[in-house]
Write a protein that holds these residues in place. Structure first.
Motif, mmCIF file in Angstrom:
data_model
loop_
_atom_site.group_PDB
_atom_site.id
_atom_site.type_symbol
_atom_site.label_atom_id
_atom_site.label_comp_id
_atom_site.label_asym_id
_atom_site.label_seq_id
_atom_site.Cartn_x
_atom_site.Cartn_y
_atom_site.Cartn_z
ATOM 1 N N MET A 1 0.839 -1.204 0.000
ATOM 2 C CA MET A 1 0.000 0.000 0.000
ATOM 3 C C MET A 1 0.872 1.251 0.000
ATOM 4 S SD MET A 1 -3.371 -0.136 0.064
ATOM 5 C CE MET A 1 -4.656 -1.367 0.195
ATOM 6 N N GLN A 2 0.652 2.099 -0.980
ATOM 7 C CA GLN A 2 1.359 3.367 -1.054
ATOM 8 C C GLN A 2 0.473 4.451 -0.428
ATOM 9 O OE1 GLN A 2 4.566 4.234 -2.434
ATOM 10 N NE2 GLN A 2 4.755 2.032 -2.101
ATOM 11 N N ARG A 3 0.981 5.095 0.617
ATOM 12 C CA ARG A 3 0.199 6.082 1.354
ATOM 13 C C ARG A 3 0.783 7.480 1.151
ATOM 14 N NH1 ARG A 3 1.970 2.073 4.232
ATOM 15 N NH2 ARG A 3 0.557 0.412 4.923
ATOM 16 N N LEU A 4 -0.108 8.449 0.950
ATOM 17 C CA LEU A 4 0.325 9.828 0.764
ATOM 18 C C LEU A 4 -0.459 10.751 1.688
ATOM 19 C CD1 LEU A 4 2.062 11.826 -1.016
ATOM 20 C CD2 LEU A 4 -0.038 12.169 -2.352
ATOM 21 N N VAL A 5 0.259 11.612 2.408
ATOM 22 C CA VAL A 5 -0.356 12.626 3.262
ATOM 23 C C VAL A 5 -0.214 13.981 2.571
ATOM 24 C CG1 VAL A 5 -0.369 13.716 5.536
ATOM 25 C CG2 VAL A 5 0.296 11.313 5.312
ATOM 26 N N ILE A 6 -1.346 14.629 2.320
ATOM 27 C CA ILE A 6 -1.343 15.944 1.687
ATOM 28 C C ILE A 6 -1.459 17.013 2.770
ATOM 29 C CG2 ILE A 6 -2.511 17.476 0.054
ATOM 30 C CD1 ILE A 6 -3.644 14.903 -1.264
ATOM 31 N N ILE A 7 -0.512 17.954 2.767
ATOM 32 C CA ILE A 7 -0.487 19.023 3.766
ATOM 33 C C ILE A 7 -0.470 20.368 3.045
ATOM 34 C CG2 ILE A 7 0.734 20.033 5.728
ATOM 35 C CD1 ILE A 7 2.035 17.329 6.233
ATOM 36 N N PRO A 8 -1.584 21.107 3.055
ATOM 37 C CA PRO A 8 -1.587 22.450 2.451
ATOM 38 C C PRO A 8 -0.937 23.451 3.404
ATOM 39 C CG PRO A 8 -3.787 21.876 3.221
ATOM 40 C CD PRO A 8 -2.897 20.725 3.572
ATOM 41 N N THR A 9 -0.173 24.382 2.853
ATOM 42 C CA THR A 9 0.531 25.334 3.716
ATOM 43 C C THR A 9 0.427 26.756 3.200
ATOM 44 O OG1 THR A 9 2.612 24.923 2.518
ATOM 45 C CG2 THR A 9 2.243 23.668 4.545
ATOM 46 N N TYR A 10 0.351 27.659 4.148
ATOM 47 C CA TYR A 10 0.538 29.086 3.900
ATOM 48 C C TYR A 10 1.147 29.676 5.170
ATOM 49 C CZ TYR A 10 -0.048 33.943 2.614
ATOM 50 O OH TYR A 10 0.208 35.267 2.329
ATOM 51 N N HIS B 1 -0.072 9.718 -9.581
ATOM 52 C CA HIS B 1 1.141 9.017 -9.152
ATOM 53 C C HIS B 1 0.841 7.684 -8.457
ATOM 54 C CE1 HIS B 1 2.698 13.075 -9.932
ATOM 55 N NE2 HIS B 1 3.877 12.511 -10.044
ATOM 56 N N ASP B 2 -0.383 7.198 -8.634
ATOM 57 C CA ASP B 2 -0.756 5.829 -8.241
ATOM 58 C C ASP B 2 -0.656 5.534 -6.747
ATOM 59 O OD1 ASP B 2 -1.353 5.053 -10.895
ATOM 60 O OD2 ASP B 2 0.768 4.670 -11.290
ATOM 61 N N PHE B 3 -0.975 6.518 -5.904
ATOM 62 C CA PHE B 3 -1.047 6.240 -4.475
ATOM 63 C C PHE B 3 -2.371 5.556 -4.150
ATOM 64 C CE2 PHE B 3 2.355 9.319 -4.490
ATOM 65 C CZ PHE B 3 3.221 8.805 -3.530
ATOM 66 N N ASP B 4 -2.324 4.614 -3.215
ATOM 67 C CA ASP B 4 -3.506 3.816 -2.879
ATOM 68 C C ASP B 4 -4.382 4.483 -1.830
ATOM 69 O OD1 ASP B 4 -2.716 1.389 -4.451
ATOM 70 O OD2 ASP B 4 -1.029 1.434 -3.040
ATOM 71 N N LEU B 5 -3.740 5.042 -0.804
ATOM 72 C CA LEU B 5 -4.445 5.683 0.301
ATOM 73 C C LEU B 5 -3.966 7.125 0.391
ATOM 74 C CD1 LEU B 5 -4.147 2.862 3.009
ATOM 75 C CD2 LEU B 5 -5.945 3.166 1.291
ATOM 76 N N ILE B 6 -4.901 8.050 0.414
ATOM 77 C CA ILE B 6 -4.561 9.471 0.395
ATOM 78 C C ILE B 6 -5.193 10.144 1.606
ATOM 79 C CG2 ILE B 6 -4.746 11.634 -0.884
ATOM 80 C CD1 ILE B 6 -5.168 8.390 -2.792
ATOM 81 N N PHE B 7 -4.376 10.880 2.365
ATOM 82 C CA PHE B 7 -4.817 11.503 3.607
ATOM 83 C C PHE B 7 -4.658 13.021 3.515
ATOM 84 C CE2 PHE B 7 -3.197 7.308 4.328
ATOM 85 C CZ PHE B 7 -4.106 6.711 5.176
ATOM 86 N N GLU B 8 -5.520 13.733 4.224
ATOM 87 C CA GLU B 8 -5.381 15.180 4.333
ATOM 88 C C GLU B 8 -5.247 15.545 5.798
ATOM 89 O OE1 GLU B 8 -9.552 17.199 4.451
ATOM 90 O OE2 GLU B 8 -9.450 16.154 2.535
ATOM 91 N N MET B 9 -4.339 16.467 6.087
ATOM 92 C CA MET B 9 -4.164 16.906 7.477
ATOM 93 C C MET B 9 -3.548 18.296 7.505
ATOM 94 S SD MET B 9 -0.870 14.711 8.868
ATOM 95 C CE MET B 9 -1.001 15.420 10.511
#
Length: 245
Positions: free
Chosen positions: A1-10, A84-92
């Protein structure tokens, strides 16, 4: 499982290195994608140095010009994750209001409990919020109650911003039709996933108000969310939602 955490920043220079390091050091491997909206404080420079020196294979950044909204940041991140074919995508969030250790709970809900969407819920087991003024706690809590009643979704924390998705969800729900750019975006994503027939599971977390940096929250943001719920309800009567395969 490829996991990606997306973190928006300003303007998150006080937090960004620490939050990335905390995610990278978890017992399960997560990759991180930072969506930076032209932070004048040098947030992107810190990320790019970490990419070069420490996390070359697991840390990524998308730089955008100016503040384009939380919702558009996540949509950009979701599209990048799917490409980019990530399986699980998280936002935090970048500010430690979401505990990086709780990513393990969300991942477990998706992988072992077979949920399609996992929500880090502040209100599943009462009110689990630390260091917020009481007025803000009440506004957030009752906003979630209001959304739940109006939209008919069985979700305790409808405005939560700590969420994990299976890639299939993001491929199905027609991201280009997600209209809201502010915090109403969080409501719209959950409502759309619900209407598409995906399984949603809430996981209890404790939300801690940021210690460093400046909050981006305002009463106007909540007003947008409350009015947006009516628009979502009305449009939902006429829209044909794609269904889970």
């Amino acid at each position: 499982m490829q996991r990606l955490v997306i973190i928006p920043t300003y303007n998150e220079k006080e937090n960004i290195e620490a939050i990335i390091t905390a995610v990278m050091n978890l017992s399960v491997e997560f990759n991180v994608l930072v969506i930076d909206d032209g932070s004048p404080d040098g947030t992107a420079k810190i990320v790019k140095k970490l990419m070069k020196d420490t996390y070359a294979e697991r840390l990524f950044i998308v730089e955008r010009q100016g503040k384009l909204g939380l919702g558009t940041a996540y949509i950009a991140g979701f599209k990048w994750a799917v490409e980019h074919d990530f399986d699980l995508i998280f936002e935090m969030d970048a500010d430690f209001s979401h505990n990086p250790n709780d990513l393990l709970k969300l991942s477990d809900a998706l992988e072992k409990q077979k949920a399609d969407v996992a929500i880090g819920s502040r209100y599943l087991t009462g009110v689990n919020v630390v260091n917020w003024p009481m007025g803000r706690v009440l506004m957030s809590y009752f906003a979630s109650k209001y959304v739940r009643i109006v939209l008919g979704v069985k979700i305790c924390d409808t405005t939560a911003g700590f969420v994990g998705y299976r890639r299939q969800v993001l491929e199905t729900i027609e991201l280009d039709k997600i209209r809201f750019k502010g915090y109403a975006f969080q409501i719209e994503m959950k409502y759309t996933a619900y209407k598409c027939g995906f399984t949603i599971k809430e996981v209890p977390i404790v939300f801690v108000n940021r210690v460093l940096g400046t909050s981006k929250m305002s009463g106007g943001i909540f007003s947008e969310a409350l009015l947006g719920v009516i628009r979502l309800k009305v449009s939902g009567w006429f829209r044909k939602f794609p269904k889970k395969a």
